[in-house]
Structures are given as C-alpha cells and as structure tokens.
Design a protein around this motif. Sequence first.
Motif, PDB file in Angstrom:
ATOM      1  N   UNK A  29      -2.648  15.577 106.076  1.00 48.91           N
ATOM      2  CA  UNK A  29      -1.905  16.729 105.581  1.00 48.91           C
ATOM      3  C   UNK A  29      -0.491  16.673 106.143  1.00 48.91           C
ATOM      4  N   UNK A  30       0.508  16.751 105.262  1.00 51.32           N
ATOM      5  CA  UNK A  30       1.904  16.836 105.701  1.00 51.32           C
ATOM      6  C   UNK A  30       2.404  18.197 105.233  1.00 51.32           C
ATOM      7  N   UNK A  31       2.621  19.106 106.192  1.00 48.17           N
ATOM      8  CA  UNK A  31       2.953  20.478 105.814  1.00 48.17           C
ATOM      9  C   UNK A  31       4.020  21.016 106.744  1.00 48.17           C
ATOM     10  N   UNK A  32       5.245  21.198 106.216  1.00 49.06           N
ATOM     11  CA  UNK A  32       6.246  21.850 107.059  1.00 49.06           C
ATOM     12  C   UNK A  32       5.867  23.304 107.288  1.00 49.06           C
ATOM     13  N   UNK A  33       6.312  23.881 108.412  1.00 47.27           N
ATOM     14  CA  UNK A  33       6.016  25.282 108.706  1.00 47.27           C
ATOM     15  C   UNK A  33       6.457  26.183 107.567  1.00 47.27           C
ATOM     16  N   UNK A  34       7.633  25.861 107.014  1.00 44.98           N
ATOM     17  CA  UNK A  34       8.133  26.600 105.850  1.00 44.98           C
ATOM     18  C   UNK A  34       8.251  25.599 104.713  1.00 44.98           C
ATOM     19  N   UNK A  35       7.381  25.658 103.751  1.00 43.90           N
ATOM     20  CA  UNK A  35       7.550  24.766 102.609  1.00 43.90           C
ATOM     21  C   UNK A  35       6.265  24.148 102.092  1.00 43.90           C
ATOM     22  N   UNK A  36       6.460  23.347 101.064  1.00 42.47           N
ATOM     23  CA  UNK A  36       5.372  22.740 100.306  1.00 42.47           C
ATOM     24  C   UNK A  36       4.515  21.812 101.173  1.00 42.47           C
ATOM     25  N   UNK A  38       1.835  18.603 101.410  1.00 43.56           N
ATOM     26  CA  UNK A  38       1.520  17.357 100.699  1.00 43.56           C
ATOM     27  C   UNK A  38       0.316  16.700 101.353  1.00 43.56           C
ATOM     28  N   UNK A  40      -0.830  12.982 102.163  1.00 46.60           N
ATOM     29  CA  UNK A  40      -0.461  11.568 102.166  1.00 46.60           C
ATOM     30  C   UNK A  40      -1.733  10.767 102.414  1.00 46.60           C
ATOM     31  N   UNK A  55       1.378   9.807  97.925  1.00 51.11           N
ATOM     32  CA  UNK A  55       1.508  11.219  98.307  1.00 51.11           C
ATOM     33  C   UNK A  55       1.257  12.119  97.106  1.00 51.11           C
ATOM     34  N   UNK A  56       0.456  13.139  97.325  1.00 41.12           N
ATOM     35  CA  UNK A  56       0.170  14.137  96.294  1.00 41.12           C
ATOM     36  C   UNK A  56       0.671  15.497  96.773  1.00 41.12           C
ATOM     37  N   UNK A  57       1.121  16.311  95.857  1.00 38.86           N
ATOM     38  CA  UNK A  57       1.419  17.701  96.191  1.00 38.86           C
ATOM     39  C   UNK A  57       0.081  18.387  96.440  1.00 38.86           C
TER      40      UNK A  57
ATOM     41  N   UNK B  49       4.090  29.444 100.388  1.00 40.42           N
ATOM     42  CA  UNK B  49       3.478  28.252 100.989  1.00 40.42           C
ATOM     43  C   UNK B  49       2.619  28.576 102.202  1.00 40.42           C
ATOM     44  N   UNK B  97      -3.538  30.245 109.727  1.00 37.89           N
ATOM     45  CA  UNK B  97      -3.040  29.816 108.420  1.00 37.89           C
ATOM     46  C   UNK B  97      -4.147  29.075 107.681  1.00 37.89           C
ATOM     47  N   UNK B 105      -2.368  20.039 112.401  1.00 41.98           N
ATOM     48  CA  UNK B 105      -2.675  21.404 111.965  1.00 41.98           C
ATOM     49  C   UNK B 105      -4.114  21.779 112.269  1.00 41.98           C
ATOM     50  N   UNK B 178       5.476  12.359  91.563  1.00 41.59           N
ATOM     51  CA  UNK B 178       5.852  13.737  91.889  1.00 41.59           C
ATOM     52  C   UNK B 178       7.216  14.038  91.278  1.00 41.59           C
ATOM     53  N   UNK B 190      11.866  19.042 100.428  1.00 37.71           N
ATOM     54  CA  UNK B 190      10.829  19.097 101.468  1.00 37.71           C
ATOM     55  C   UNK B 190      10.006  17.808 101.490  1.00 37.71           C
ATOM     56  N   UNK B 241       7.200  18.394 114.096  1.00 37.46           N
ATOM     57  CA  UNK B 241       7.974  19.612 113.871  1.00 37.46           C
ATOM     58  C   UNK B 241       7.506  20.619 114.909  1.00 37.46           C
TER      59      UNK B 241
END
Lengths: 189, 322
Positions: A29-36, A38, A40, A55-57, B49, B97, B105, B178, B190, B241
């Motif tokens: 899982x690639x997930x920024x704290x704020x944002x989309x 993905x 991988x 990579x998939x959304x 998100x 979350x 995560x 994508x 992003x 991050x």
Amino acid sequence: MANYSTNEFKAGLKIMLDGEPCNILENELVKPGKGQAFNRVRIRKLISGKVLEKTFKSGESVESADVMDTELDYLYTDGEFWHFMNSESFEQIAADKAAVGENVKWLVENDSCTVTLWNGAPIAITPPNFVELEIVETDPGLKGDTAGTGGKPATLSTGAVVRVPLFIQTGEVVKVDTRNGEYTGRAQK
Amino acid sequence: MTHWQPSATVETLEIRAKLLANIRQFFAERKVLEVETPQLAQHSVTDPHLASFRTEYVGPGHAQGLSLYLQTSPEFSMKRLLCAGSGCIYQICKAYRNEESGRYHNPEFSMLEWYRVGFDHQQLMQEVADLLQVILHCKLPTYLSYQQTFIQYLGIDPLSCSLDELKDVASQQGFRDIAQQENNPDTLLQLLFSHCIEPQIGQEVPIFVFDFPATQAALARISPSDCRVAERFEVYFKGIELANGFHELADADEQQRRFQQDNQRRQQMGLPVITPDNYLLEALRSGLPDCAGVALGIDRLVMLASSNNNISNVQAFTIHSA
C-alpha cells in the motif's frame, strides 16, 4: 469473469494483466497522509515468466484469472506434446512446448509434477524439487583426483547438463535439485 | 496454532517507551501543554481520501443510538481547545484510519499532534527539525519547495504544467494505464510524488517539502504571496513520510467551503457524505488564534529510531493479530 478489488490483493492472487494471467508476488500500500492511495504490486506473468512492477489506484478492480495448480504424473512425450495424467481420475492432459519450456529437461516418467492450468489449459509445468536421472555422458575422472574443486560437466538422459564430482561415471543415476540445477548426490538404490 | 506473540521485540518496545518520554520532555521544556481529546466523536473528516471507522453509542441520553466516528486525527477537537484559549498544546494519541494496512500503515496507529500559537509554518518546521534532532540524533534537515522538488526530480513544474504534460510524465515513468484514465491533476501529482520522488529524497537527512499546491491545501492557509500554493509542509526521512503541518486555516467560511468541496468530491467518488463538524465551525467563528500545527506518525518515528522497516515490528500487535 469475476473481479478483484485492490483490497483483495495479496501474494498468490491470480489476476489478468495485458491479456495474460499473472500471479501477485507482493502487494504494497502506498498512501500519502493526505491524498490518493495506490497499490504497488510485484507480478509474475505466468506465460512469459516476466516479473514486473505495476501500480493500481486503490479502489480499482481487476479481472481475476482462472488459474489453478494440479498435481499430475508425467507420462511421455510424442515430440509435439507432453502428456500428463491425474492418478486418481486417470484423466489426461497434453502440454505444448511453450508450457513445458525449460523444464523439459527435468521431466522424468511417472514423476508427479505441478501443472498450472489457465482456463483448463496447461500454461506451466513445475517439476518436483528433486529428480533422479542417469548420466549418459561424462569424461572419465582422473584416478585419485578426489579433491577436484570444480567437478566436471555430465549430460543426463534428458539432455540436461549438470556439474558432478570427478568420481561420478557414465551410467550412474544422480539426484539433481531442479530449482538451481545442482547435483546433490548419487541416487539411493 | 494461534500465533499469540507480539510482533515487536521487547527491546523495540523499550526504544518506543523512551522515545515517548523524550517527546514529553521536549514539550515540557517548551511549556507546551499536554492534552487529551475524544477519540470517539460525532463528526469526522470530510477528506475523500480518509475512511473513518464508525460505531454506535447506546446508553443514557441516546437510547436509540448515536453514531460516533473513531477520529482519524485529533485536529478538530484540539482546534476547539485553541479557540477556547488553551495556548500551545500537544497530544499523543491513537488515530484510526480504515482501509490502511501495509508496511507503513496500520488502521490504528499513534500520532503526535501539536499546535503553536503565534507560529507560522516556517517557524513550526524549525521546531519539528529540533524535535527530530533530539529524538533521532539526525543532522540538520534540508528544505525544498514542492515546486522545486518536481522540477529537480521530474523536470516538470507542478504549478503551471497542463494535465496533458502531467499525463505524459506519468506515462514515461511507467504509469500509462493510470495516466490514460486519470483526469485529476492532484491524483497524478500524488502518484508521481509517492512513487518517483519520495523514494529519492531525504535519504541522508530529513527533508521538509513545503508550499504544496493550493488544490492540496487540506486545512492549511493559502499563501498570501502566491495563491497557487498553500502554507503546508511535509517531512520525509529515509523514504518515510513522517509529518504533515499547516499554517492553520482560521477562516470559518473558507473552512465551510472546503468541507462542501470535499463532500462534492465524495459524492462524485460514490463515497458517503460526512456532516461537517459544526462544533469546529462555531469555534472558528469565535476566533482561532494565529497558529501552526503538525501531526507526526509516532510508529514511523520508532521505525527510524530502531531501524525497523515494517510497522508491525514497532507495534506490540497490529491488525493481523489484534
């Protein structure tokens, strides 16, 4: 055909990509704290054998691949196809050259192999981890030279060439690890 | 056989405990007040998100049940305290979350969040740098604007490029599938940031990336000198991050508009609409002191402090064995 959501991704899941069945090796899982978010994934294409990253959304869905592994006994080859049989149902399946691929050199009659079926047709053959094969040709080792480090090449009955110790002679049956192609010892008689 | 053992070693848990003690000492020395706010609340974030866990309170006052959300961060409650005159505050708490589980995560994780009255985001970045030096004993960080980061690593200006240019760069980087379908520039930014930039930056020392695009402002103020960017920063170290901070938005009407925009986007994405938090909006109307705030992932900090590369090695039990 069923679909998988990215939440179902995990190692071993079979999905379709570019029209080819694939096996997921790793999912991250690639997930920024704020944002989309993905997903991988590392994927092995099951026909070409290629390993790639994709990579998939997150939240997308992907077509599943009807892929299953079966344990079948290798029977014989007619030169064009390699024939396998389910030892319980006696049902037979023929795999072509593309499916057998490099592993043709490890096929031993009556050995149980893993046959990967896609939509019921064989796409890959995985031989047992160890096979026993007879040496059909190797140079006679020099007498007394038992400390040789590199060994010598030996051709097996299937055409495979492995490195064996110098004292091993033509006509002997040896045990080979099919995962790395290495000699592991004389066959137990 | 059920694997009951913790996923973190006792040694790592000791590092974790020491780190928490050091954080508390850091703020005690700076006279920042430790607070606790509810983890169960009637409102949640509208950010499309972020997925909240929802549960129900049944009991005195609510025989028919009251919907409550596990908080994705303590931000709203802490801002209400600031509006009530608390002064500088910090909190160490669990945040929740949904849909997030992986190497970095876990759906339940520990967060350090703090607010400094009278600070802007530049001053707060300095304080985050101080904290990281105390906790991780790392060298001085570097600073790079979001715009410069993209220009330097991908040769594209994220503030002025067209959607097609973004799609081209994404395709060149191997994300053709994508890029072909995605028409939201922020999603593409992003994607590129998390896959192509994040793994390269902040390898030796922490890096602060600041002035995010206004379209990714979240709860940060728009810069008075350049309306294309928001006064928001993120901290990255060794591919992780670590923190996200804002010069906090204080304008109640602007906050309400952002809630509405988020909810419109939620509807487009087929996600549930979240009722805006009126307690927060009313508090902002009564006046939020000029302040900057930041949230930092404690588990990830422990990962860096203990050289672990999986969150499961720094939490006693993760979702897989909780």
